[in-house]
Write a protein that holds these residues in place. Structure first.
Motif, PDB file in Angstrom:
ATOM      1  N   CYS A  96       1.012   5.057   2.860  1.00 31.71           N
ATOM      2  CA  CYS A  96       1.617   3.908   1.888  1.00 31.71           C
ATOM      3  C   CYS A  96       0.343   4.183   0.539  1.00 31.71           C
ATOM      4  N   CYS A  99      -0.790  -0.163   0.661  1.00 31.80           N
ATOM      5  CA  CYS A  99      -1.828  -1.345   1.741  1.00 31.80           C
ATOM      6  C   CYS A  99      -2.229   0.053   2.626  1.00 31.80           C
ATOM      7  N   CYS A 120       6.221  -2.436   1.308  1.00 31.12           N
ATOM      8  CA  CYS A 120       4.671  -2.656   0.071  1.00 31.12           C
ATOM      9  C   CYS A 120       6.019  -2.596  -1.232  1.00 31.12           C
TER      10      CYS A 120
HETATM   11 ZN   LIG Z   1       2.834  -0.458   1.968  1.00 30.47          ZN
END
Ligand SMILES: [Zn+2]
Length: 127
Positions: A96, A99, A120
């Motif tokens: 990701c 994050c 997210c």
């Molecule tokens: Zn994420």
């Protein structure tokens, strides 16, 4: 140690991405064939018949705009898939952007060009 997908997983994703790419490329080929054929028809067309065919011309233009619109979204997907391939080579695929945790395989199989995990992505969409 940074989180990332193991080589066999990346190999699987690479296949998925390449398959999607091929699908889009063959779509694009159909569209350009179609657009090309129409241009040739118009180029060889008889100008005196123009007014009689106004309605046809309008439809043709509409179709072409539609095809081109489709092609540009295909091109965007293609760009995203190429980007995904690059990240597969780098080994950063499936991480990701936000994050830095791993994006689930289920999500990646559905959307191989995804750069955000579901959490997210949802956060981003809410904004
Ligand atoms: Zn994420």
């Amino acid at each position: 140690m940074k989180k990332k997908y193991a080589k066999p997983d990346l190999k699987e994703f690479k296949k998925i991405v390449q398959k999607k790419k091929e699908e889009i490329l063959s779509d694009l080929e159909h569209i350009s064939d179609d657009t090309l054929r129409k241009s040739q028809k118009e180029a060889s067309g008889d100008i005196s018949g123009y007014t009689y065919h106004m309605a046809d011309v309008a439809t043709d233009n509409y179709d072409r705009e539609f095809s081109l619109g489709l092609a540009s979204s295909d091109r965007k997907s293609l760009y995203e898939l190429n980007d995904a391939l690059k990240r597969i080579e780098e080994g950063t695929f499936g991480v990701c952007d936000d994050c830095k945790s791993l994006i689930t395989k289920v999500r990646l199989r559905a959307v191989p060009s995804a750069r955000l995990c579901i959490k997210c992505q949802q956060k981003k969409e809410k904004k």
